[in-house]
Motif scaffolding. Structure first.
Motif, short mmCIF file in Angstrom:
data_model
loop_
_atom_site.label_atom_id
_atom_site.label_comp_id
_atom_site.label_asym_id
_atom_site.label_seq_id
_atom_site.Cartn_x
_atom_site.Cartn_y
_atom_site.Cartn_z
N ALA A 20 46.18 42.27 53.16
CA ALA A 20 47.30 43.43 52.42
C ALA A 20 47.83 42.51 51.19
O ALA A 20 48.18 43.03 50.27
N MET A 21 47.51 40.75 51.27
CA MET A 21 48.08 40.36 50.01
C MET A 21 47.19 40.34 49.28
O MET A 21 47.01 40.00 47.69
N VAL A 22 46.31 40.51 49.63
CA VAL A 22 44.82 40.49 48.19
C VAL A 22 44.81 42.24 47.93
O VAL A 22 44.13 42.29 47.07
N LEU A 23 45.57 43.48 48.47
CA LEU A 23 45.05 44.39 48.31
C LEU A 23 46.87 44.46 46.97
O LEU A 23 46.45 45.72 46.57
N GLY A 24 47.70 43.81 47.77
CA GLY A 24 48.63 43.73 47.00
C GLY A 24 49.03 43.21 45.62
O GLY A 24 49.99 43.02 44.99
N ASP A 25 47.36 42.74 45.19
CA ASP A 25 47.29 41.93 43.90
C ASP A 25 47.74 42.49 42.43
O ASP A 25 47.96 44.13 42.55
N ARG A 26 49.24 41.67 42.20
CA ARG A 26 49.36 41.94 40.59
C ARG A 26 50.23 43.42 41.54
O ARG A 26 50.87 44.14 39.86
N GLY A 27 51.84 42.91 42.47
CA GLY A 27 52.05 44.17 42.72
C GLY A 27 52.86 43.32 43.71
O GLY A 27 53.46 42.11 43.53
N ILE A 28 53.56 44.08 44.39
CA ILE A 28 54.33 43.47 45.34
C ILE A 28 53.93 43.90 46.66
O ILE A 28 53.54 44.53 47.56
N MET A 34 51.26 31.86 48.48
CA MET A 34 52.59 31.96 47.88
C MET A 34 52.31 31.49 46.80
O MET A 34 53.08 30.89 46.03
N GLU A 35 51.68 30.72 46.47
CA GLU A 35 52.02 29.65 45.67
C GLU A 35 50.57 28.95 44.56
O GLU A 35 50.79 30.03 42.99
N GLN A 36 49.38 29.35 45.10
CA GLN A 36 48.12 29.34 44.56
C GLN A 36 48.05 30.31 44.05
O GLN A 36 47.07 30.98 42.74
N GLN A 37 48.55 31.28 44.61
CA GLN A 37 47.85 32.66 44.67
C GLN A 37 46.74 33.09 44.70
O GLN A 37 46.23 34.42 44.23
N THR A 38 45.75 32.58 45.80
CA THR A 38 44.63 33.13 46.26
C THR A 38 43.63 32.46 47.15
O THR A 38 45.67 32.31 47.80
N VAL A 39 43.56 33.15 47.35
CA VAL A 39 43.19 33.48 49.42
C VAL A 39 41.59 32.97 49.22
O VAL A 39 40.12 33.79 48.55
N THR A 40 40.88 31.72 49.88
CA THR A 40 40.30 30.62 49.44
C THR A 40 38.90 31.36 50.75
O THR A 40 39.94 30.85 52.09
N ILE A 41 37.84 31.75 50.96
CA ILE A 41 37.52 32.43 52.22
C ILE A 41 36.58 31.11 52.64
O ILE A 41 35.67 31.26 51.41
N ALA A 42 36.03 30.37 53.80
CA ALA A 42 34.93 29.42 53.64
C ALA A 42 34.73 30.17 55.51
O ALA A 42 34.72 29.12 55.85
N THR A 89 33.82 31.97 48.84
CA THR A 89 34.71 32.13 47.61
C THR A 89 36.10 32.93 48.05
O THR A 89 37.16 32.34 48.44
N ARG A 90 36.49 33.39 46.48
CA ARG A 90 38.23 32.64 46.30
C ARG A 90 38.66 33.87 45.64
O ARG A 90 37.80 35.06 44.46
N LEU A 91 38.94 35.24 46.23
CA LEU A 91 40.24 36.22 46.37
C LEU A 91 41.25 36.04 45.22
O LEU A 91 41.66 35.40 45.70
N ASN A 92 41.61 37.23 44.50
CA ASN A 92 42.71 36.70 43.36
C ASN A 92 43.92 37.37 44.56
O ASN A 92 43.56 38.60 45.20
N ALA A 93 44.90 37.07 44.79
CA ALA A 93 46.25 37.44 45.34
C ALA A 93 47.45 37.75 44.40
O ALA A 93 48.80 36.81 45.14
N ARG A 94 47.51 37.69 43.47
CA ARG A 94 48.52 37.46 42.52
C ARG A 94 50.29 38.77 42.91
O ARG A 94 49.76 39.54 42.00
N CYS A 95 50.35 38.53 43.88
CA CYS A 95 51.55 39.08 44.56
C CYS A 95 52.91 38.59 44.45
O CYS A 95 52.92 37.58 44.95
N SER A 96 54.03 39.09 44.23
CA SER A 96 55.52 38.93 44.86
C SER A 96 55.51 38.99 45.65
O SER A 96 54.93 40.24 46.08
N VAL A 97 55.96 38.68 47.21
CA VAL A 97 56.69 38.69 48.30
C VAL A 97 58.32 38.56 48.49
O VAL A 97 59.32 37.77 48.32
#
Length: 760
Positions: free
Chosen positions: A402-410, A431-439, A445-453
Motif C-alpha cells: 500500500a505504501m509503495v502504491l501511495g507514492d507521491r500521495g497519502i 516513514m523517514e527514508q521513504q524507501t522500501v528496501t527488499i533483499a 532492490t529499493r522502491l520509492n514510497a514518498r507518501c504522507s502517513v
C-alpha cells in the motif's frame, strides 16, 4: 493478397514519414534516434520513434482509426517503412543501429478517444485493438531473453539453417510451434543448436492495476498483465503510475480449452510514466483569482482548516494539522545522496467515537492520490512490498504494498494499534527514508514510497489515560512516534453545552436530503465510467469555475454564529495551485526563531518533573517544524518562510504535545502545566492535579487501599485509618478522596456513592 496489402501500406507510411507539408516533421525526429541510442549506450533493444496518432489523420483522414482498429495489419508495415526511410535518408544512423543490433520500432502516442481506458474498460470489444490504458504498476518479473531466430548446424552436411520464432505476443503472423528448437532436419539428419549465434530479445511481464481514484466504490480494482519487449523492459517499477499504449490480445494455449475462456494480455507499444497532476480539474482564471483572494485574508488558515471535515464538531488543531499535511513541506535531495522528506506524518490517538475514522475518510476524498488500509487488514509486506511466486511460470516477482502504491500521495491507516509489532516495524524505513528496501529470495532492490502517513489508533486501555505517558497509552516505541510530525491525543471531553452542539450537528444531516454543494443529488450525480478520455459534454460541464463557499455545510463558533467553509472541489484546486508554485525559502529571521523555539522545547522536556510522561524531542522535531512552516507559507502563497509561519508551526506542535504556548509572544508559557485553568480539561487530569501525586506515591496508596478493601466496602472515613498506617506519609481526608478518584479513573476501585470497593 496479404503481401500486396502490406506493400501498399508500407509505401503509404513511407510517404507519411517523408511528408513535411502537413505541420509535422518526422525526418528531424528520426535523426534524434541516434542520440537516443547514444544515451542508452548498450547493445540490443530497439530505437523507438514516437508518432502522434492524430498526425495520421492530418495526413489522411481515417488512417488513425484503421491503425487503432487493425494494429496487426498496419503497425508491422509502418515499422518496415521506418527502416526504409532511415536506410535511405540517414545511412550513417542505419549502420550504427545495425552495429548495435537495435531494431526500429514505432511508438503511437496521443489522443485515443474512447479507447483511452482503465483496466476495467478492457472488454471483449477491445480484443485485437490498439488502446491506451492508464494504471499503477503493482508487480513485475525480471527481464528474460526470448528467442527470435535460432541458428542450426548440421555436422553431416555442413549446412547452416535458421528459423524465425514468433509467438502470440508478436503482431506479425505466428510461426509453427514458436520456441521449439529443431533437432532434426527434413532428411532426418541431426542438427546442433548454435545458441551463441542465435538472436534474442528482452521480454518482461508486469501488472498494472486500476488507480484507487478510478476504481468504483465498493468494487475490487481490476488489473491487466502487460508484456514489454526490447527497450520497454525495466521502464517501470512497482508503484509507478503509467500509461501503456498496446494491443489487447488473448493468449490461446496449445492445450484445448472447453470453456473458450483464455488469458488476456496487453502487448505494449509505448510505456510512459505519469506525473502527479493526472486526472485533476483544470484551473480557470476565476479559480486562481478566488484562491489568491482567500490567501490574502488574515484568517485564511482558520477558514481552510475548518473546511476539513466540516461535519465533525471541534478538533480545530487536528484539522489544522491535516490541512498542512495536504500542502506538505519541501523535499530535499542533497548532493551526497541524502534524502530529506517533505511529506508530513500525523498520528491521531484517543477515545472511541471521536471522529478519527471520519477524518481519515475525508482525507481520502479530498486528496487526488490516496490509499486506504487498516491495521487489522494489513501485514508488514502488505504495507511495503513482497516477493511472490508466479503460479504459471514459477518465477519470483516483486509485488508492491500500500505504501509503495501511495507514492507521491497519502496513505491512511486506520486502527493503527491493531497491527502486530512485527508488521508495524516494517514501516520504520518508509516513514523517514521513504524507501522500501527488499533483499529476499535473490531479489535486491529499493522502491520509492514518498507518501504522507495519516494513522488513527485507540489507546491500549480503550480510553485515554492522562496519568500514563503517550508511549504507554498507545504502546508504540519512541523510534516510531518520533517519525510522526504531529501526534494528537483526542479526548471525549464532556459538557452539557458541548454535547448539545454535537447532537445538533449529528442530527442535522438526518433531517436534510443529501445534496452536493451544487444542489444536485449525490447518487444521481455520480456515474462511474472506465473511459478516461472525457467526451465533449463532460468537458463543457467543467468550463464553469468551481464554487468557492459551501452552501450545504456550515460551522458555528462558540457564540452560535455561522462561519463560512470552502467546498472540497475548491480546496483540491487550492492545494494543487499552491504546490505548483515555487518552493518557499527560509528567511534568516525564521531560522533564528526556529532554532530558539526548538531549544526551548528541549529545555521544557528536560526540566519537566515527570519526564516519562513527555514525548521525546529529537532532531526530527526540528525537521518537522521546517516542514510545517513550509506548508503554512505555501498555504499563504508566500515565496519565503517568515517568522509568522514558524510560530504557527510551533504553536501547532506545542499544542499537540500539550505544552502551554503564549499566543502573543510566541514563547512557551512560563506557567507550569499544572497551574493553569482547569476549564476544558478531562476529569482525570483535574483529579491528578488536585492530588499532586507522583507515580511512586500513587502506587503506594493503591497497595494500601487494596489491602484495606480486601474483605468489604468501606467509606472514606473508614479507609483513612488503615491506609495511613500502611503509608510512610499520612494523607488528609481530602487527599485520600482525591487519590481514590484517581484510582477509580484507572479502574482499580469503584464507588456506589458512599462506599468504595476493590476491582479485580
Amino acid at each position: 493478397m496479404a503481401t500486396e496489402f502490406a506493400a501498399e501500406q508500407k509505401e503509404r507510411f513511407q510517404r507519411f514519414l517523408l511528408d513535411t507539408t502537413k505541420g509535422f516533421d518526422y525526418l528531424s525526429a528520426i535523426s534524434s534516434l541516434g542520440k537516443q541510442a547514444d544515451r542508452e549506450n548498450e547493445t540490443g533493444g530497439a530505437a523507438r520513434l514516437e508518432v502522434k496518432i492524430h498526425d495520421l489523420d492530418r495526413y489522411q483522414p481515417g488512417l488513425a482509426a484503421l491503425v487503432m482498429r487493425f494494429p496487426a495489419k498496419y503497425v508491422p508495415p509502418f515499422e518496415e517503412a521506418l527502416k526504409l526511410v532511415v536506410a535511405e535518408e540517414n545511412q550513417k544512423l542505419y549502420q550504427e543501429l545495425l552495429r548495435r543490433q537495435k531494431a526500429l520500432r514505432v511508438a503511437l502516442v496521443g489522443q485515443f478517444g474512447r479507447q483511452h481506458v482503465t483496466p476495467r474498460g478492457l472488454n471483449s470489444a477491445m480484443i485485437n485493438r490498439l488502446c491506451l490504458v492508464r494504471g499503477i504498476v503493482t508487480k513485475y518479473t525480471d527481464a528474460r531473453p526470448k528467442l527470435l531466430t535460432s541458428i542450426h548446424f548440421c555436422p553431416r552436411t555442413g549446412v547452416v539453417t535458421d528459423k524465425v520464432h514468433r509467438d502470440a505476443t508478436s503482431l506479425a503472423p505466428q510461426t509453427a510451434v514458436p520456441g521449439f528448437v529443431q533437432r532434426l532436419d527434413e532428411d532426418g539428419n541431426e542438427l546442433n543448436f548454435e545458441w551463441g549465434l542465435s538472436e534474442y530479445k528482452d521480454t518482461q511481464k508486469f501488472t498494472i492495476q486500476e488507480m484507487p481514484e478510478h476504481a468504483p466504490s465498493g468494487a475490487l480494482p481490476r488489473y491487466v498483465d502487460v508484456i514489454a519487449e526490447d527497450d520497454l523492459v525495466h521502464k517501470v517499477k512497482p508503484g509507478d503510475r503509467v500509461e501503456i499504449t498496446g494491443v489487447y490480445r488473448t493468449l490461446v494455449g496449445s492445450q484445448p480449452n472447453a470453456s473458450g475462456v483464455f488469458n488476456t494480455v496487453l502487448i505494449s507499444n509505448c510505456v510512459r510514466q505519469l506525473g502527479e497532476d493526472i486526472k485533476q480539474a483544470e484551473l480557470k482564471p476565476a479559480d486562481i483569482e478566488a484562491i489568491r483572494s482567500i490567501a490574502s485574508k488574515p484568517d485564511a488558515f482558520e477558514l481552510l482548516s475548518r473546511s476539513i471535515a466540516p461535519t465533525i464538531f471541534g478538533h480545530e488543531e487536528v484539522k489544522k494539522g491535516l490541512l498542512l499535511l495536504l500542502f506538505g513541506g519541501a523535499e530535499k535531495n542533497l548532493e551526497n545522496g541524502t534524502h530529506l522528506r517533505g511529506d508530513i506524518n500525523i498520528l491521531l490517538i484517543g477515545d472511541p467515537s471521536c471522529g478519527k475514522s471520519q477524518l481519515l475518510r475525508f482525507m481520502l476524498a479530498v486528496s487526488p492520490h490516496a490509499v486506504s488500509t487498516t491495521g487489522r487488514g494489513a501485514s508488514g509486506v502488505g504495507l511495503t512490498a513482497a516477493v511472490t511466486r508466479d503460479e504459471l511460470t514459477k518465477e519470483r516477482r516483486l509485488e508492491a504494498g500500500a505504501m509503495v502504491l501511495g507514492d507521491r500521495g497519502i496513505v491512511c491507516i486506520d486502527e493503527f494499534d491493531k497491527m502486530s509489532t512485527a508488521d508495524r516495524t516494517a514501516i520504520h524505513e518508509v516513514m523517514e527514508q521513504q524507501t522500501v528496501t527488499i533483499a529476499k529470495a535473490g531479489i535486491h532492490t529499493r522502491l520509492n514510497a514518498r507518501c504522507s502517513v495519516v494513522a488513527a489508533a485507540n489507546p491500549i486501555y480503550g480510553n485515554w489515560d492522562d496519568s500514563l505517558p503517550l508511549s504507554k497509552n498507545v504502546n508504540l516505541p519512541d523510534s516510531l512516534l518520533s517519525r510522526f510530525d504531529l501526534v494528537f491525543p483526542i479526548r471525549d471531553l464532556g459538557s452539557m453545552e458541548r454535547d448539545r452542539k454535537i447532537s445538533q450537528l449529528v442530527m442535522e444531516p438526518m433531517t436534510k436530503r443529501m445534496q452536493t454543494d451544487s444542489g444536485t443529488d449525490i447518487l444521481r450525480n455520480f456515474v462511474h465510467t472506465s473511459v478516461i478520455e472525457p467526451d465533449v459534454k463532460a468537458a463543457e460541464a467543467q468550463e464553469a469555475p468551481t464554487t468557492v463557499f459551501s452552501t450545504s455545510h456550515s460551522v458555528r463558533d462558540e457564540a452560535g454564529r455561522i462561519l463560512q467553509v470552502v467546498t472540497s472541489d475548491f480546496l483540491r484546486k487550492y492545494v494543487r495551485y499552491a504546490k505548483a508554485r515555487p518552493e518557499p525559502k527560509l528567511s534568516d529571521e525564521a531560522i533564528e526563531v526556529m532554532a530558539r523555539k526548538y531549544s526551548e522545547l528541549r529545555q521544557h522536556v528536560q526540566a519537566s518533573q515527570n519526564k516519562e510522561a513527555e514525548q521525546s524531542v529529537t532532531t526530527r522535531a526540528l525537521e518537522a517544524i521546517i516542514r510545517l512552516g513550509t506548508a503554512h507559507a505555501r498555504l499563504k502563497l508566500n515565496t519565503q518562510i517568515e517568522v509568522s509561519d514558524i510560530l504557527a508551526a510551533c504553536e501547532l506542535m506545542w499544542k499537540s504535545r500539550n505544552v502551554p504556548f503564549d499566543n502573543e509572544t510566541g514563547l512557551p508559557d512560563a506557567t507550569p502545566a499544572g497551574d493553569d485553568d482547569e476549564g476544558g480539561q478531562p476529569p482525570s487530569k483535574k483529579r491528578r492535579r488536585a492530588a499532586g501525586l507522583s507515580r511512586e506515591r500513587r502506587d503506594e496508596i493503591s497497595v494500601a487501599v487494596g489491602n484495606a478493601l480486601q474483605n468489604d466496602g468501606l467509606s472514606v472515613d473508614e479507609l483513612l485509618s488503615p491506609v495511613n498506617e500502611a503509608l510512610s506519609e499520612e494523607l488528609s481526608l481530602e487527599e485520600l478522596g482525591a487519590a481514590l478518584a484517581e484510582l477509580e479513573s484507572l479502574q482499580r476501585v469503584s464507588s456506589d456513592g458512599s462506599r468504595w470497593y476493590l476491582l479485580g
